[in-house]
Design a protein around this motif. Structure first.
Motif, mmCIF file in Angstrom:
data_model
loop_
_atom_site.group_PDB
_atom_site.id
_atom_site.type_symbol
_atom_site.label_atom_id
_atom_site.label_comp_id
_atom_site.label_asym_id
_atom_site.label_seq_id
_atom_site.Cartn_x
_atom_site.Cartn_y
_atom_site.Cartn_z
ATOM 1 N N ALA A 39 43.437 49.688 37.903
ATOM 2 C CA ALA A 39 44.353 49.486 39.024
ATOM 3 C C ALA A 39 43.703 48.665 40.129
ATOM 4 O O ALA A 39 44.339 47.783 40.720
ATOM 5 C CB ALA A 39 44.817 50.836 39.563
ATOM 6 N N ALA A 40 42.425 48.931 40.420
ATOM 7 C CA ALA A 40 41.747 48.198 41.485
ATOM 8 C C ALA A 40 41.584 46.724 41.138
ATOM 9 O O ALA A 40 41.840 45.840 41.962
ATOM 10 C CB ALA A 40 40.387 48.837 41.764
ATOM 11 N N VAL A 41 41.153 46.435 39.895
ATOM 12 C CA VAL A 41 40.927 45.041 39.500
ATOM 13 C C VAL A 41 42.240 44.264 39.474
ATOM 14 O O VAL A 41 42.342 43.139 39.987
ATOM 15 C CB VAL A 41 40.218 44.981 38.138
ATOM 16 N N LEU A 42 43.276 44.852 38.892
ATOM 17 C CA LEU A 42 44.550 44.147 38.793
ATOM 18 C C LEU A 42 45.211 43.977 40.153
ATOM 19 O O LEU A 42 45.808 42.925 40.439
ATOM 20 C CB LEU A 42 45.482 44.894 37.839
ATOM 21 N N ALA A 43 45.123 44.984 41.000
ATOM 22 C CA ALA A 43 45.684 44.845 42.346
ATOM 23 C C ALA A 43 44.906 43.812 43.150
ATOM 24 O O ALA A 43 45.501 43.012 43.897
ATOM 25 C CB ALA A 43 45.682 46.190 43.059
ATOM 26 N N GLY A 44 43.584 43.807 43.009
ATOM 27 C CA GLY A 44 42.792 42.790 43.703
ATOM 28 C C GLY A 44 43.110 41.389 43.237
ATOM 29 O O GLY A 44 43.212 40.452 44.041
ATOM 30 N N GLY A 45 43.284 41.213 41.919
ATOM 31 C CA GLY A 45 43.664 39.904 41.410
ATOM 32 C C GLY A 45 45.020 39.458 41.911
ATOM 33 O O GLY A 45 45.233 38.278 42.220
ATOM 34 N N THR A 46 45.962 40.383 42.015
ATOM 35 C CA THR A 46 47.289 40.055 42.535
ATOM 36 C C THR A 46 47.211 39.590 43.984
ATOM 37 O O THR A 46 47.834 38.588 44.372
ATOM 38 C CB THR A 46 48.214 41.270 42.415
ATOM 39 N N LEU A 47 46.454 40.302 44.800
ATOM 40 C CA LEU A 47 46.326 39.910 46.204
ATOM 41 C C LEU A 47 45.626 38.557 46.345
ATOM 42 O O LEU A 47 46.013 37.741 47.188
ATOM 43 C CB LEU A 47 45.566 40.988 46.969
ATOM 44 N N CYS A 48 44.612 38.315 45.518
ATOM 45 C CA CYS A 48 43.932 37.015 45.567
ATOM 46 C C CYS A 48 44.882 35.878 45.191
ATOM 47 O O CYS A 48 44.891 34.820 45.840
ATOM 48 C CB CYS A 48 42.721 37.024 44.639
ATOM 49 N N SER A 49 45.688 36.084 44.172
ATOM 50 C CA SER A 49 46.626 35.045 43.751
ATOM 51 C C SER A 49 47.656 34.766 44.832
ATOM 52 O O SER A 49 47.960 33.604 45.139
ATOM 53 C CB SER A 49 47.317 35.455 42.452
ATOM 54 N N LEU A 50 48.195 35.810 45.429
ATOM 55 C CA LEU A 50 49.160 35.604 46.502
ATOM 56 C C LEU A 50 48.517 34.910 47.695
ATOM 57 O O LEU A 50 49.121 34.025 48.324
ATOM 58 C CB LEU A 50 49.757 36.950 46.928
#
Length: 374
Positions: free
Chosen positions: A39-50
């Motif tokens: 959850a942490a890695v995927l949420a972090g990747g989502t925020l970075c992409s946005l």
């Protein structure tokens, strides 16, 4: 960048179901760490992409381009469609920020309300001779204080021993404080502590249990219940739950991870409690009876973020405790699922890093183009 930046936004739809399936085959502690890390890695990747999408569009604003000495015609020619996804990403980031603040404020308000409802003094384990007790409590130190059914009257609650109000033998002084509430509602949970700050001292996490819950359990079962709640505080399971809740706010595909994470956290504490009391059957009975008692009259002030022994799918937990501990030898499909999940997480992280590097090269090229125009 326009291709790599979308990978972290799409991978959670594949990685989250894979993580849930993999968690069912792992021991509870490993499963909880795996779900929280995913959850942490995927949420972090989502925020970075946005953030990268929003930054790419922000660079094409004339004030920003002038401030960074960027060539606006070069940026417009390099990414003519960047403003549209950038506007959507910026709106999404604003919405996610507001949602995160609202969720954090709600949970903090619930924790403050729960702390305010507790008495000022917590019950600590101190023998009558003034010396600290270092020995773990044995089952014969916990007499069954549940009153007989014939003596229970609704108009006048039965008197119960003073030792139940001050159960010094249930907790060692090196562990978290214990608070017993004189309340007929049956509940028990691990209330997280809070950090100190100037003008306000810190507060350790504490185990909160009502007298109604203590009366519903026998002596050995109370030992298992308190060991379960102590395991929640020691491993800081509330941080796992907070992480899962915020990750679910970031990406909709991560919402299904919160329920299995809560289940595996409870199973983690169940295994710790079973090892502490030395009897898996006693721990299973404690979980089942605590859930039955809490379902009849739960304590209304329990926060959503705290972990409790009677929460989650109790029948599954009881069945897991009554079974022997499974062998941990991984099978072929388990290895394949672990490799696939690791590949998804690595791809999400690598795509976000590549998109960031591409944006950096774009800025450098735009600065060189601005210098050539001069």
């Amino acid at each position: 960048m326009m291709l790599a930046v979308w990978v972290p936004l799409l991978l959670p739809f594949l990685a989250a179901p894979l993580a849930r399936r993999l968690a069912e085959a792992l021991p509870p502690r490993a499963a909880a760490w795996m779900l929280a890390g995913t959850a942490a890695v995927l949420a972090g990747g989502t925020l970075c992409s946005l953030g990268l999408l929003a930054a790419a569009g922000l660079l094409q604003l004339p004030p920003v381009a002038a401030l960074g000495h960027l060539s606006l015609p070069w940026l417009t020619a390099a990414a003519p469609d960047a403003p549209f996804p950038a506007a959507a990403a910026a709106l999404a980031l604003l919405a996610l920020g507001a949602l995160a603040v609202r969720t954090a404020r709600r949970r903090l308000r619930e924790l403050r309300a729960a702390r305010a409802a507790l008495p000022a003094q917590a019950v600590r384990a101190e023998p009558s001779d003034g010396r600290h007790e270092d020995r773990a409590a044995s089952p014969d130190q916990h007499p069954d204080t549940r009153p007989p059914r014939a003596s229970v009257r609704r108009s006048r609650p039965p008197a119960w021993p003073a030792a139940l109000l001050r159960p010094a033998h249930l907790l060692r002084p090196a562990d978290h404080p214990l608070t017993v509430l004189d309340d007929e509602c049956a509940d028990a949970f691990a209330l997280p502590g809070r950090l100190g700050r100037p003008g306000r001292p810190g507060e350790p996490g504490r185990i909160v249990v009502t007298s109604g819950m203590l009366r519903a359990l026998s002596g050995p079962e109370r030992s298992a219940l308190l060991a379960h709640e102590r395991a929640h505080l020691t491993a800081r399971h509330h941080l796992f739950l907070a992480l899962a809740e915020h990750a679910a706010d970031v990406h909709p595909a991560l919402r299904p991870l919160r329920a299995p994470l809560g289940y595996h956290l409870e199973r983690w504490a169940d295994e710790v409690a079973a090892a502490r009391v030395g009897d898996r059957a006693v721990t299973a009975r404690a979980v089942g009876r605590a859930a039955l008692a809490a379902s009849r009259s739960p304590w209304p002030a329990r926060p959503r973020l705290v972990a409790a022994a009677h929460s989650g799918p109790v029948p599954r937990r009881v069945a897991a405790l009554l079974r022997p501990r499974p062998a941990t030898a991984p099978g072929t499909w388990l290895r394949a699922a672990a490799v696939a999940l690791a590949a998804c997480l690595a791809l999400s992280t690598g795509a976000a890093l590549e998109a960031g590097a591409d944006l950096h090269h774009t800025v450098e090229a735009a600065q060189q183009g601005s210098g050539a125009q001069r």
